[in-house]
Design an enzyme around this catalytic site. Structure first.
Site, PDB file in Angstrom:
ATOM      1  N   CYS A   2      53.468  15.456  43.149  1.00 32.56           N
ATOM      2  CA  CYS A   2      54.043  14.121  43.242  1.00 32.56           C
ATOM      3  C   CYS A   2      55.362  14.169  44.017  1.00 32.56           C
ATOM      4  O   CYS A   2      56.168  15.066  43.841  1.00 32.56           O
ATOM      5  CB  CYS A   2      54.310  13.474  41.892  1.00 32.56           C
ATOM      6  SG  CYS A   2      52.867  13.302  40.867  1.00 32.56           S
ATOM      7  N   ARG A  35      53.092  16.370  48.997  1.00 37.64           N
ATOM      8  CA  ARG A  35      53.162  16.768  47.589  1.00 37.64           C
ATOM      9  C   ARG A  35      52.024  16.184  46.755  1.00 37.64           C
ATOM     10  O   ARG A  35      51.834  16.574  45.598  1.00 37.64           O
ATOM     11  CB  ARG A  35      54.506  16.350  46.990  1.00 37.64           C
ATOM     12  CG  ARG A  35      55.694  17.023  47.632  1.00 37.64           C
ATOM     13  CD  ARG A  35      56.976  16.555  46.999  1.00 37.64           C
ATOM     14  NE  ARG A  35      57.059  16.962  45.615  1.00 37.64           N
ATOM     15  CZ  ARG A  35      57.536  18.112  45.175  1.00 37.64           C
ATOM     16  NH1 ARG A  35      57.977  18.999  46.041  1.00 37.64           N
ATOM     17  NH2 ARG A  35      57.583  18.397  43.896  1.00 37.64           N
ATOM     18  N   TRP A  83      50.029  13.148  42.774  1.00 38.41           N
ATOM     19  CA  TRP A  83      48.955  14.122  42.614  1.00 38.41           C
ATOM     20  C   TRP A  83      48.548  14.010  41.149  1.00 38.41           C
ATOM     21  O   TRP A  83      49.327  14.312  40.251  1.00 38.41           O
ATOM     22  CB  TRP A  83      49.454  15.530  42.942  1.00 38.41           C
ATOM     23  CG  TRP A  83      48.365  16.552  42.955  1.00 38.41           C
ATOM     24  CD1 TRP A  83      47.490  16.806  43.964  1.00 38.41           C
ATOM     25  CD2 TRP A  83      48.030  17.465  41.903  1.00 38.41           C
ATOM     26  NE1 TRP A  83      46.638  17.820  43.606  1.00 38.41           N
ATOM     27  CE2 TRP A  83      46.941  18.239  42.350  1.00 38.41           C
ATOM     28  CE3 TRP A  83      48.540  17.704  40.626  1.00 38.41           C
ATOM     29  CZ2 TRP A  83      46.357  19.238  41.580  1.00 38.41           C
ATOM     30  CZ3 TRP A  83      47.959  18.695  39.854  1.00 38.41           C
ATOM     31  CH2 TRP A  83      46.878  19.448  40.327  1.00 38.41           C
ATOM     32  N   ASN A 109      57.356  12.761  38.097  1.00 38.51           N
ATOM     33  CA  ASN A 109      56.668  13.947  38.587  1.00 38.51           C
ATOM     34  C   ASN A 109      56.680  14.964  37.456  1.00 38.51           C
ATOM     35  O   ASN A 109      57.733  15.235  36.901  1.00 38.51           O
ATOM     36  CB  ASN A 109      57.434  14.500  39.804  1.00 38.51           C
ATOM     37  CG  ASN A 109      56.929  15.867  40.230  1.00 38.51           C
ATOM     38  OD1 ASN A 109      55.767  16.191  40.040  1.00 38.51           O
ATOM     39  ND2 ASN A 109      57.812  16.669  40.804  1.00 38.51           N
ATOM     40  N   GLY A 110      55.514  15.497  37.090  1.00 35.21           N
ATOM     41  CA  GLY A 110      55.464  16.498  36.022  1.00 35.21           C
ATOM     42  C   GLY A 110      54.470  16.093  34.953  1.00 35.21           C
ATOM     43  O   GLY A 110      53.582  15.273  35.184  1.00 35.21           O
ATOM     44  N   GLU A 499      43.087  36.004  52.719  1.00 31.44           N
ATOM     45  CA  GLU A 499      43.818  34.835  53.218  1.00 31.44           C
ATOM     46  C   GLU A 499      42.949  34.061  54.221  1.00 31.44           C
ATOM     47  O   GLU A 499      42.919  32.826  54.207  1.00 31.44           O
ATOM     48  CB  GLU A 499      45.144  35.294  53.846  1.00 31.44           C
ATOM     49  CG  GLU A 499      45.929  34.231  54.604  1.00 31.44           C
ATOM     50  CD  GLU A 499      46.367  33.048  53.752  1.00 31.44           C
ATOM     51  OE1 GLU A 499      46.160  33.040  52.536  1.00 31.44           O
ATOM     52  OE2 GLU A 499      46.890  32.084  54.351  1.00 31.44           O
ATOM     53  N   LYS A 503      41.907  30.118  53.665  1.00 33.78           N
ATOM     54  CA  LYS A 503      42.168  29.042  54.639  1.00 33.78           C
ATOM     55  C   LYS A 503      40.889  28.253  54.890  1.00 33.78           C
ATOM     56  O   LYS A 503      40.903  27.031  54.977  1.00 33.78           O
ATOM     57  CB  LYS A 503      42.695  29.598  55.975  1.00 33.78           C
ATOM     58  CG  LYS A 503      44.101  30.126  55.971  1.00 33.78           C
ATOM     59  CD  LYS A 503      45.181  29.066  55.879  1.00 33.78           C
ATOM     60  CE  LYS A 503      45.643  28.788  54.494  1.00 33.78           C
ATOM     61  NZ  LYS A 503      46.584  29.582  53.819  1.00 33.78           N
ATOM     62  N   GLU A 506      39.903  26.045  51.747  1.00 37.65           N
ATOM     63  CA  GLU A 506      40.712  24.853  51.480  1.00 37.65           C
ATOM     64  C   GLU A 506      40.672  23.837  52.616  1.00 37.65           C
ATOM     65  O   GLU A 506      40.810  22.641  52.370  1.00 37.65           O
ATOM     66  CB  GLU A 506      42.146  25.213  51.076  1.00 37.65           C
ATOM     67  CG  GLU A 506      42.918  25.995  52.080  1.00 37.65           C
ATOM     68  CD  GLU A 506      44.301  26.409  51.562  1.00 37.65           C
ATOM     69  OE1 GLU A 506      44.815  25.810  50.625  1.00 37.65           O
ATOM     70  OE2 GLU A 506      44.865  27.364  52.138  1.00 37.65           O
ATOM     71  N   HIS A 522      29.063  48.076  46.863  1.00 38.73           N
ATOM     72  CA  HIS A 522      29.016  48.021  45.400  1.00 38.73           C
ATOM     73  C   HIS A 522      28.530  46.660  44.899  1.00 38.73           C
ATOM     74  O   HIS A 522      28.698  46.347  43.725  1.00 38.73           O
ATOM     75  CB  HIS A 522      30.396  48.358  44.823  1.00 38.73           C
ATOM     76  CG  HIS A 522      30.864  49.731  45.196  1.00 38.73           C
ATOM     77  ND1 HIS A 522      30.322  50.874  44.650  1.00 38.73           N
ATOM     78  CD2 HIS A 522      31.772  50.156  46.114  1.00 38.73           C
ATOM     79  CE1 HIS A 522      30.906  51.934  45.189  1.00 38.73           C
ATOM     80  NE2 HIS A 522      31.790  51.519  46.092  1.00 38.73           N
ATOM     81  N   LYS A 625      50.914  20.264  47.946  1.00 37.16           N
ATOM     82  CA  LYS A 625      51.731  21.334  48.516  1.00 37.16           C
ATOM     83  C   LYS A 625      52.497  22.099  47.448  1.00 37.16           C
ATOM     84  O   LYS A 625      52.652  23.306  47.530  1.00 37.16           O
ATOM     85  CB  LYS A 625      52.708  20.713  49.524  1.00 37.16           C
ATOM     86  CG  LYS A 625      53.554  21.720  50.264  1.00 37.16           C
ATOM     87  CD  LYS A 625      52.734  22.459  51.286  1.00 37.16           C
ATOM     88  CE  LYS A 625      53.514  23.548  51.987  1.00 37.16           C
ATOM     89  NZ  LYS A 625      52.612  24.532  52.583  1.00 37.16           N
TER      90      LYS A 625
HETATM   91  C1  F6R Z   1      47.269  27.982  50.301  1.00 35.72           C
HETATM   92  C2  F6R Z   1      48.535  27.651  49.670  1.00 35.72           C
HETATM   93  C3  F6R Z   1      48.694  27.935  48.222  1.00 35.72           C
HETATM   94  C4  F6R Z   1      50.135  28.364  47.900  1.00 35.72           C
HETATM   95  C5  F6R Z   1      50.319  28.496  46.384  1.00 35.72           C
HETATM   96  C6  F6R Z   1      51.709  28.961  46.019  1.00 35.72           C
HETATM   97  O1  F6R Z   1      47.277  27.678  51.660  1.00 35.72           O
HETATM   98  O2  F6R Z   1      49.417  27.118  50.288  1.00 35.72           O
HETATM   99  O3  F6R Z   1      47.777  28.892  47.777  1.00 35.72           O
HETATM  100  O4  F6R Z   1      50.410  29.568  48.541  1.00 35.72           O
HETATM  101  O5  F6R Z   1      50.063  27.267  45.767  1.00 35.72           O
HETATM  102  O6  F6R Z   1      52.671  28.066  46.469  1.00 35.72           O
HETATM  103  P1  F6R Z   1      54.179  28.498  46.621  1.00 35.72           P
HETATM  104  O7  F6R Z   1      54.247  29.536  47.681  1.00 35.72           O
HETATM  105  O8  F6R Z   1      54.915  27.250  46.992  1.00 35.72           O
HETATM  106  O9  F6R Z   1      54.607  29.050  45.290  1.00 35.72           O
END
Ligand code: F6R
Length: 630
Positions: A2, A35, A83, A109-110, A499, A503, A506, A522, A625
């Site tokens: 949020c 957010r 969110w 937010n929370g 990673e 990507k 998501e 395995h 985010k």
């Molecule tokens: C994936 C991504 C998330 C963040 C994770 C941690 O692209 O962005 O997996 O890496 O939510 O977020 P931070 O780094 O803000 O603690």
């Protein structure tokens, strides 16, 4: 999650400040939409009334609603982008929530953990609820206190006093912003375990989840502490604790410019941020060593004697940041000979981990607000560990609560999927590893200088990959119909493979898995069938103990079973050509530093594939985010 914005300007209206509360709030929401984008809403105070609009879906839906049903001009306002946690992403559950007969509006937010108990209490008093949210309960509680406990008296604090009393009853994590029709020139906010910053203007003041909420208007920001309330008017900012005792915030200068939070001519923030990576790594390396090549990490204010006595490192992080931690493990153990574990923050404190005063906790977080990581850091501190935060967001909670911080200087990362922050985190973790090696005498100064020189060459090498991105983009576009893509890697290539898979999951919403290539036989090799695309991150063929031949064997194993192999290899590695449908070359670099290069084609691939599918790469579905709930 949020995003929240608050604003109070002088009451003389648009002519004086050049903008209204709504202008400021909507601009802030646009920047904070990363957010959460399940719904958006605003409330303004004008003509002794609260007027609000809210709409499910992205901010654009709210803008359409505001076009259809404009709000009156006002100089006090709040805005929210959501969110969803409690209650689905509907108009009804969108913030603001109103109480006190529509005279009070609140955004949040929370998560209010004791909302059910408070709701029962309020229902017994005759309060009716229109949504399924915990926020509406907080709004009702605040309204009830303002009206029934304080008698609606605004002469003695009014909304601020009501907020204190409400916060004393609330449990959980929250940032709350409230406005009241009877106090038209005031926004009152409170924070516990959730982010909130104040922006200081001339004849106007701002509130935001982070500085991007008001970056267009001021660079002067004030950090708030835990359990604080702030009351802003056009000319004043007053901070107290939850019991009314005066408190102080810490003022700082924001060194981001609004342009760096814009797309810079790229079609998406993500594409821009991928292209920002040479700079993100370069900036993170900047000013870290003296002319003799000696590392000087000024921010790392932990007694060197304590760092020398560390006998174990635990890296705490989630998602992409945890993969940065896994890369760091290889480097730190190799350079410093300190056993290093990498743990997902949300698993850490539930397994009774062995942590003591000789443990160094290294948390990695782009946002500095990830609740899972914050809670894990707090737990480790309680056990006596020293804590260092690697973070990209100045003034955020995790670095503030850590003993020391190493900031990455990637600049604002707006796209929800992390790219440049990942490379900057790896860079900062290398610096930390080298610093520990220097301090503890594990490496000669000359060796550290050589590694720093290799790191200094990385930005130009990333740029070379970006300059030749056409081929990988085309492949991504051509694979828009893929149902599943596998990624293999070994050693530092393993976290890179994971990673790459994350990507793709998501952004493109397709099944993708990253495996350690040695693990294939395995079990996972059973997944391979005719035409299955498999990316393989191949280590350098140079140097001692190279895993190159082992990985080439792994490629052959999957090809023999019908896989279509796409290989990321070092320039000059001609041997892999025979085993790959496609080869993407990255510049030569020492093995431990290779993730800073090998990741880039995988990011471009995921971006291109998701774009070809017509998806919004900046705001993938179901994500936010900054994950500020556990
Ligand atoms: C994936 C991504 C998330 C963040 C994770 C941690 O692209 O962005 O997996 O890496 O939510 O977020 P931070 O780094 O803000 O603690």
């Amino acid at each position: 999650m949020c995003g929240i914005v608050g604003y109070v300007g002088r009451t003389s209206g648009r002519a004086d400040a050049g903008h209204t509360a709504l202008d400021v709030v909507l601009e802030g929401l646009r920047r904070l939409e990363y957010r959460g984008y399940d719904s958006a809403g605003v409330a303004v105070v004008a003509d002794g009334e609260i007027s609000s609009r809210k709409k499910s879906g992205k901010l654009s839906n709210l803008l359409a609603e505001l076009d259809a049903r404009p709000l009156p001009e006002a100089m006090t306002g709040i805005g929210h982008t959501r969110w969803a946690t409690h209650g689905g992403p509907t108009d009804q559950n969108a913030h603001p929530h109103l109480s006190d007969g529509g005279k009070l509006a609140l955004i949040h937010n929370g998560i209010i953990e004791n909302f059910a108990e408070l709701k029962l209490e309020l229902v017994a008093k005759g309060v009716e609820f229109a949504s399924e949210t915990d926020t509406e309960v907080a709004a009702a509680l605040l309204g009830d206190i303002f009206r029934n406990k304080l008698g609606g008296d605004v002469s003695d604090g009014g909304l601020t006093r009501a907020m204190e009393l409400a916060c004393q009853r609330l449990e959980g994590a929250f940032t709350l912003l409230a406005v009241h029709a009877d106090q038209p020139d005031v926004v009152v906010a409170a924070r516990r375990n959730s982010p909130l910053v104040v922006g200081l203007g001339e004849g106007e003041n701002f509130l935001g989840s982070d500085v991007s909420g008001f970056i267009d208007h001021t660079r002067r920001a004030v950090e708030l502490g835990q359990d604080q309330i702030v009351t802003i008017t056009a000319d004043s900012v007053a901070i107290t604790d939850f019991f009314g005792a005066p408190a102080e915030g810490k003022e700082y200068h924001v060194n981001w410019d609004p342009e760096s939070a814009e797309k810079g001519g790229f079609p998406s923030f993500m594409e821009k941020e991928i292209h920002d990576q040479p700079d993100a790594v370069g900036q993170t390396l900047l000013g870290r060593s003296d002319i003799h090549g000696k590392l000087t990490l000024d921010e790392l204010r932990i007694d060197p004697a304590l760092l020398k006595s560390v006998d174990k490192i635990i890296v705490l992080a989630c998602g992409t940041s945890a993969y940065a931690g896994q890369v760091a493990k290889y480097a730190i153990e190799h350079w410093c000979r300190i056993p290093t574990e990498v743990e997902l923050s949300h698993e850490f404190r539930y397994r009774d981990p062995i942590v003591d005063a000789n443990t160094l906790i290294v948390s990695i977080s782009q946002s500095g607000e990830t609740m899972d990581t914050l809670m894990a850091v707090r737990y480790a501190k309680e056990q006596g560990a020293k804590t260092v935060s690697i973070c990209n967001t100045n003034g955020s909670t995790i670095p503030r609560e850590s003993d020391a911080v190493l900031y990455t200087h990637a600049g604002p990362e707006i796209a929800v999927a992390s790219t440049k922050a990942f490379l900057a985190q790896i860079t900062a973790a290398y610096l930390l590893g080298l610093y520990l090696a220097q301090l503890r005498g594990n490496k000669f100064q000359g060796e550290i200088k050589d590694i720093l020189a290799d790191l200094a060459k990385i930005p130009a090498k990333i740029q070379r990959i970006l300059d030749n991105e056409g081929q990988i983009k085309e492949l991504g576009q051509s694979m828009a119909d893929a149902k599943s893509v596998l990624f293999l890697g070994r050693h530092v290539g393993f976290p890179v493979a994971m990673e790459g898979a994350l990507k793709l999951k998501e952004l493109a919403y397709i099944h993708a898995e990253g495996f350690a290539a040695g693990e294939l036989k395995h079990g996972p090799i059973a997944l391979i069938e005719e035409g299955q695309p498999v990316f393989v991150v191949v280590p350098s063929p140079r140097g001692r103990d190279s895993l190159h031949s082992k990985v080439v064997s792994n490629i052959q194993e999957v090809r023999a079973r019908g896989a279509k192999t796409i290989v990321i290899a070092e320039e000059g590695d001609e041997a892999v050509k025979a085993y790959a449908e496609h080869v993407f070359y990255i510049p030569e670099t020492p093995t431990l530093l290779a993730p800073l290069l090998a990741t880039v084609p995988l990011q471009i691939f995921a971006l291109a594939l998701a774009t070809a599918k017509g998806y919004d790469v900046d705001q993938p579905r179901n994500l936010a985010k900054s994950v500020t709930v556990e």
